[in-house]
Design a protein around this motif. Sequence first.
Motif, PDB file in Angstrom:
ATOM      1  N   ILE A 143     -19.915  50.315  34.902  1.00  0.00           N
ATOM      2  CA  ILE A 143     -19.908  49.331  35.991  1.00  0.00           C
ATOM      3  C   ILE A 143     -18.462  49.073  36.393  1.00  0.00           C
ATOM      4  O   ILE A 143     -17.644  48.678  35.562  1.00  0.00           O
ATOM      5  CB  ILE A 143     -20.574  48.007  35.579  1.00  0.00           C
ATOM      6  CG1 ILE A 143     -21.996  48.251  35.062  1.00  0.00           C
ATOM      7  CG2 ILE A 143     -20.579  47.021  36.736  1.00  0.00           C
ATOM      8  CD1 ILE A 143     -22.647  47.008  34.502  1.00  0.00           C
ATOM      9  N   THR A 145     -16.378  46.657  38.681  1.00  0.00           N
ATOM     10  CA  THR A 145     -16.418  45.416  39.454  1.00  0.00           C
ATOM     11  C   THR A 145     -15.451  44.436  38.828  1.00  0.00           C
ATOM     12  O   THR A 145     -14.785  44.734  37.823  1.00  0.00           O
ATOM     13  CB  THR A 145     -17.851  44.828  39.487  1.00  0.00           C
ATOM     14  OG1 THR A 145     -17.892  43.781  40.461  1.00  0.00           O
ATOM     15  CG2 THR A 145     -18.262  44.290  38.139  1.00  0.00           C
ATOM     16  N   PRO A 147     -14.614  41.197  36.586  1.00  0.00           N
ATOM     17  CA  PRO A 147     -15.299  40.472  35.498  1.00  0.00           C
ATOM     18  C   PRO A 147     -15.749  39.085  35.916  1.00  0.00           C
ATOM     19  O   PRO A 147     -16.680  38.538  35.349  1.00  0.00           O
ATOM     20  CB  PRO A 147     -14.222  40.394  34.402  1.00  0.00           C
ATOM     21  CG  PRO A 147     -13.259  41.485  34.720  1.00  0.00           C
ATOM     22  CD  PRO A 147     -13.257  41.613  36.217  1.00  0.00           C
ATOM     23  N   LEU A 152     -21.693  40.866  38.676  1.00  0.00           N
ATOM     24  CA  LEU A 152     -21.718  41.464  37.344  1.00  0.00           C
ATOM     25  C   LEU A 152     -22.812  40.838  36.494  1.00  0.00           C
ATOM     26  O   LEU A 152     -23.537  41.539  35.776  1.00  0.00           O
ATOM     27  CB  LEU A 152     -20.358  41.294  36.674  1.00  0.00           C
ATOM     28  CG  LEU A 152     -20.250  41.827  35.233  1.00  0.00           C
ATOM     29  CD1 LEU A 152     -20.571  43.307  35.180  1.00  0.00           C
ATOM     30  CD2 LEU A 152     -18.870  41.549  34.658  1.00  0.00           C
ATOM     31  N   LYS A 153     -22.954  39.512  36.569  1.00  0.00           N
ATOM     32  CA  LYS A 153     -23.999  38.837  35.801  1.00  0.00           C
ATOM     33  C   LYS A 153     -25.382  39.317  36.226  1.00  0.00           C
ATOM     34  O   LYS A 153     -26.249  39.579  35.385  1.00  0.00           O
ATOM     35  CB  LYS A 153     -23.875  37.324  35.987  1.00  0.00           C
ATOM     36  CG  LYS A 153     -24.910  36.531  35.214  1.00  0.00           C
ATOM     37  CD  LYS A 153     -24.733  35.041  35.436  1.00  0.00           C
ATOM     38  CE  LYS A 153     -25.790  34.236  34.690  1.00  0.00           C
ATOM     39  NZ  LYS A 153     -25.632  32.777  34.918  1.00  0.00           N
ATOM     40  N   ILE A 170     -17.981  48.530  30.990  1.00  0.00           N
ATOM     41  CA  ILE A 170     -17.458  47.821  32.154  1.00  0.00           C
ATOM     42  C   ILE A 170     -16.002  48.232  32.376  1.00  0.00           C
ATOM     43  O   ILE A 170     -15.186  48.196  31.449  1.00  0.00           O
ATOM     44  CB  ILE A 170     -17.565  46.302  31.974  1.00  0.00           C
ATOM     45  CG1 ILE A 170     -19.032  45.895  31.796  1.00  0.00           C
ATOM     46  CG2 ILE A 170     -16.949  45.568  33.160  1.00  0.00           C
ATOM     47  CD1 ILE A 170     -19.230  44.423  31.491  1.00  0.00           C
ATOM     48  N   PRO A 172     -13.149  46.847  34.445  1.00  0.00           N
ATOM     49  CA  PRO A 172     -12.789  45.686  35.270  1.00  0.00           C
ATOM     50  C   PRO A 172     -11.724  46.025  36.308  1.00  0.00           C
ATOM     51  O   PRO A 172     -10.798  46.797  36.037  1.00  0.00           O
ATOM     52  CB  PRO A 172     -12.271  44.675  34.242  1.00  0.00           C
ATOM     53  CG  PRO A 172     -11.781  45.512  33.105  1.00  0.00           C
ATOM     54  CD  PRO A 172     -12.674  46.726  33.060  1.00  0.00           C
ATOM     55  N   ARG A 204     -20.323  44.782  44.216  1.00  0.00           N
ATOM     56  CA  ARG A 204     -19.670  43.519  44.615  1.00  0.00           C
ATOM     57  C   ARG A 204     -20.685  42.717  45.409  1.00  0.00           C
ATOM     58  O   ARG A 204     -21.507  43.270  46.122  1.00  0.00           O
ATOM     59  CB  ARG A 204     -18.448  43.774  45.486  1.00  0.00           C
ATOM     60  CG  ARG A 204     -17.652  42.496  45.800  1.00  0.00           C
ATOM     61  CD  ARG A 204     -16.850  42.614  47.073  1.00  0.00           C
ATOM     62  NE  ARG A 204     -15.940  41.510  47.281  1.00  0.00           N
ATOM     63  CZ  ARG A 204     -16.280  40.316  47.743  1.00  0.00           C
ATOM     64  NH1 ARG A 204     -17.562  40.066  48.044  1.00  0.00           N
ATOM     65  NH2 ARG A 204     -15.382  39.349  47.909  1.00  0.00           N
TER      66      ARG A 204
END
Length: 404
Positions: A143, A145, A147, A152-153, A170, A172, A204
């Motif tokens: 992923i 994006t 943090p 992201l959540k 992830i 970041p 995003r």
Amino acid sequence: MPEISREILSVGDLNRAIAASLEDRFDTVWVGGEISNFKAYDSGHWYFSLKDEEGQIRCVMFRGRNGQVGFMPQSGDLVEVSASLGLYVPRGDIQLTIQTLRRAGMGGLYEAFLKLKAKLAKEGLFDEDRKRDIPTHPRSIGIITSPQAAALKDVLSTLARRAPHIPIVIYPTLVQGPDAPGGMIAALKAAEKENAVDVILLVRGGGSIEDLWAFNDEQLAYAIASSKIPVVSGVGHETDFTIADFVADLRAPTPTGAAELAAPRKDQLLQELDAIKQALLQRVNQRVEREAQTLDQLALRLGHALPNPDRMREQITNWQLRLNQAWSVRMENWKRNQSHYQSQLEMLNPQRTLERGYAVILSKDKEKLQAVRKPSELNTEQGYQVQLAEGRAEVTFSEVLREP
């Protein structure tokens, strides 16, 4: 008498004369206003009205033109259009035939967007035959994006629900501002270098064209196109389009949609395994039945051909026993393999790791939680959250002893 001799025009002739006069009088005009009564027909043409406090005018934008807009307008949108002014003869309505449509106040950005879109399309970056297939069963998902992004959540919760057994990595980076394109390019290169994921989600949340402008960067487009790892874009809302969406291997309408497209559902995987199991059992049973019938035929032939039928019957019984034993062994192997696959899926569940006695220490520095990976990150000044199998606890350390 003079009034009788005047030429009497039909309504259609009069409307055509008015239309010709308007077309001669007005060249292409730019008009700004609010969209009202927007309708997109199956033919691909758009019909709506532009209005402001002082009036409104009907508009039409044909399919060949609106394909370059880049977003789906809605009633209430403030837009700017370039159009020719005319009159629709059958109804006698003055209307604008629109050539270009853009969001109000975005003239420069929108023109730059269309120019870059046309350039990259000509270079073939949007061609379908260039794009890579998204793996149906990825071993891990990356992923890219921020943090701090709400997207992201949403993505993590969707992946946890659909495929908790798939590891997540992830990368970041900033996703807004002048430094965002370089950060996303660096994240793509880091993912390629590590080669730890099978698919990348570039996500995003929604925003204005200015907020999403980092995803219209030319160098980012080239980086996505040259990525060795398939990229799924999930930028903004369903009506938002960026250059990254066009060049990505698969475009999702939202970040959550990107997660759904990249991750298979765990229950579906189990259903597929069960279907494979049932198909194997059916084929094995069919094979056993065919072999049993063949064995009966051979036994009959042997009974007529050999002088000692009792001995042959004894051999046939032994063969039947051996066949049954082999079949039992084979079935036990298949059952063990099925249990093994189910155990592997269960072992990949992060909760099982915690239940074996492990724990995750999360730092609470700067109002965000991060996993503690090194002893040097532990101190006595701040608090920590310890995630256990049956809950979590807030702790502080009175003393930290680090082993060399």
